[in-house]
Write an enzyme that holds these catalytic residues in place. Sequence first.
Site, PDB file in Angstrom:
ATOM      1  N   SER A 102      37.498 -36.182  17.055  1.00  0.00           N
ATOM      2  CA  SER A 102      37.621 -35.582  15.730  1.00  0.00           C
ATOM      3  C   SER A 102      39.031 -35.014  15.528  1.00  0.00           C
ATOM      4  O   SER A 102      40.011 -35.696  15.738  1.00  0.00           O
ATOM      5  CB  SER A 102      36.532 -34.525  15.538  1.00  0.00           C
ATOM      6  N   ASP A 147      31.042 -42.639   9.608  1.00  0.00           N
ATOM      7  CA  ASP A 147      30.209 -42.011  10.645  1.00  0.00           C
ATOM      8  C   ASP A 147      29.568 -40.713  10.154  1.00  0.00           C
ATOM      9  O   ASP A 147      29.199 -39.871  10.947  1.00  0.00           O
ATOM     10  CB  ASP A 147      31.034 -41.752  11.910  1.00  0.00           C
ATOM     11  N   HIS A 157      28.970 -38.659  13.757  1.00  0.00           N
ATOM     12  CA  HIS A 157      30.266 -38.126  14.170  1.00  0.00           C
ATOM     13  C   HIS A 157      30.222 -37.376  15.502  1.00  0.00           C
ATOM     14  O   HIS A 157      31.127 -37.526  16.337  1.00  0.00           O
ATOM     15  CB  HIS A 157      30.804 -37.208  13.076  1.00  0.00           C
TER      16      HIS A 157
END
Length: 677
Positions: free
Chosen positions: A254, A579, A632
Amino acid sequence: MSLLRRRKPLESEKASVPEKPSVSDTSKKPDAKPDIKDEKKKHSKGRWSCIDGCCWFIGCICCIWWFLLFLFNAMPASFPQYVTEAITGPLPDPPGVKLQKEGLTAKHPVVFVPGIVTGGLELWEGHPCADGLFRKRLWGGTFGEVYKRPLCWVEHMSLDNETGLDPPGIRVRPVPGLVAADYFAPGYFVWAVLIANLARIGYEEKTMYMAAYDWRLSFQNTEVRDQTLSRIKSNIELMVSTNGGKKVVVIPHSMGVLYFLHFMKWVEAPAPMGGGGGSDWCAKHIKAVMNIGAPFLGVPKAVTGLFSAEAKDVAVARAIAPGVLDSELFGLQTLQHVMRMTRTWDSTMSMIPKGGETIWGDIDWAPEQGYDCSNKKQKGNETQAGGTINVDSLDDKSYGVHYGRIISFGKDIAEAHSSKIERKDFKEAVKDNNLGHSNVSCGDVWTEYQEMTWDSVKAVADYKVYTAGSLLDLLHFVAPKMMQRGDAHFSYGIADNLDDPKYENYKYWSNPLETKLPNAPEMEIYSMYGVGIPTERSYVYKLSPLADTCFIPFRIDTSAEGGDTGSCLKGGVHSVNGDETVPVLSAGFMCARGWRGKTRFNPAGISTYIREYDHAPPANLLEGRGTQSGAHVDIMGNFALIEDIIRVAAGATGEDIGGDQVHSDIFKWSESIKLKL
């Protein structure tokens, strides 16, 4: 007659016949009457009160709970797996077990770089309201303090609005070690599954390092305050030297992807701004960078978080329980507190969309134009597999989606032809505190919206459509103090000339469109992300009621819905493939085209690979968060992704694991972007 006996009265008959008072009783109380209280007690003796029912109910629940807990502790450790396999069939071996059987062993040291919000933060110094919390987690763990003292927690999690560093008298620091981000909360894994599988082939703490940092700070400020970048450099150098010179495999997730992109430029740059490692540092120390869920080019939901303290989930909750999140009852004002706190986190500004209209599209065009949310993706391992319909066969009215309009005020504006949209410039609107909007009492929760007038709020809505090119102007208008800090640390454009000396400043280092990759031709870069989940791409907004504009005058219009089954508009949010957090365009473009081969952004020709993981939700509750998830965070437990990482850590190359693995239209979308390479 003597044979006849008197029948004995039944108990019920005895109760119905009043007893005759004895002589002694009558002599004492000649006028005595039956006691009313005693009569009530007799009649109520057999009744079941509400309190009795509640007590029995609670008792039953406790007994059942303790009984189940006893069974859980008494049963063999293999019993849950036995039950699961009886229902779903034999489970596959975890990747670590599978690869251990193939003979793979630990080779390259591994460095984890956590993303935003997944790393734990603990208190080292605080105000009196935080007594007893020394070195206790304020972020991550059980979040117990949020419920006990929410305003105190907000105060300590916020940074200084001027400096972006610690407020006076408060020190919150990242939790060190692997425990910093193995679990976000009890039972909710982040890195734990990957760590456990790496351990199966011989990894241990000396060959794994969690590069924990305070994810609230701007990237350069993590070095200014905590020397985090220097610590990462030293630890990588130590791991390489103590493991026979084997280079590290770095695994960012991320926002950690952007943080490590910043690090790679910092470590090469001369001191004092950089780490002084020289232009060949990455070539000597890094084998591969395996980015998971990378927001390389930002995410649209970062804008809505800064603009109205909401994204899709918050907007839906707000619609289900109107007024609760904004209520002044008991001084809650939840969204206002969230906005006040998150707007001090400079790191959130690193994820504002980068590349402007060239990447994200303009009022009439976007790379994903024509995407069909109802169309099922093709399976396979082809580099240009189809997940959308042919854009050329559609006109703009087919689905009414203009993804380039990241914020539109009204569904009709989001779908209208550009020639029918009249826009009024908002930049000259008056913002002085001299109108009724600013004179309303706003309590103790300060946001920059309190410095705006109602006319300036209305001017924002009258501009009607905001693309990636005008979003920065919008944020500068509604939150100038926040963006003043952001401008000092981040940039969102596209470089014309990467050799221009201005790009040596750290504010450009986390933008892949304004910086070069390291001179490390043997290094590999992977972009690994999930696909097949509707992901926020653009929004339909509306003005809040006049009474609410004291705090947050804009909100997502959750009543805006698409008119057909193929529509991508639900609850005021246009979705696209991704995602659930990062759209495919942001995660895949750089490795698909921007860095593919020798380009001006990748002059050394570093090999890049795209590894997409098609989302498959858990088949049942026993599967937990799933072993094939593309979400995610849940993708961190995806067996296929973990296997790819372990193989590379054990010495494989991108070609060895199959090269590109693509399920979306990322190559087609990337080719439609007119970017000088």
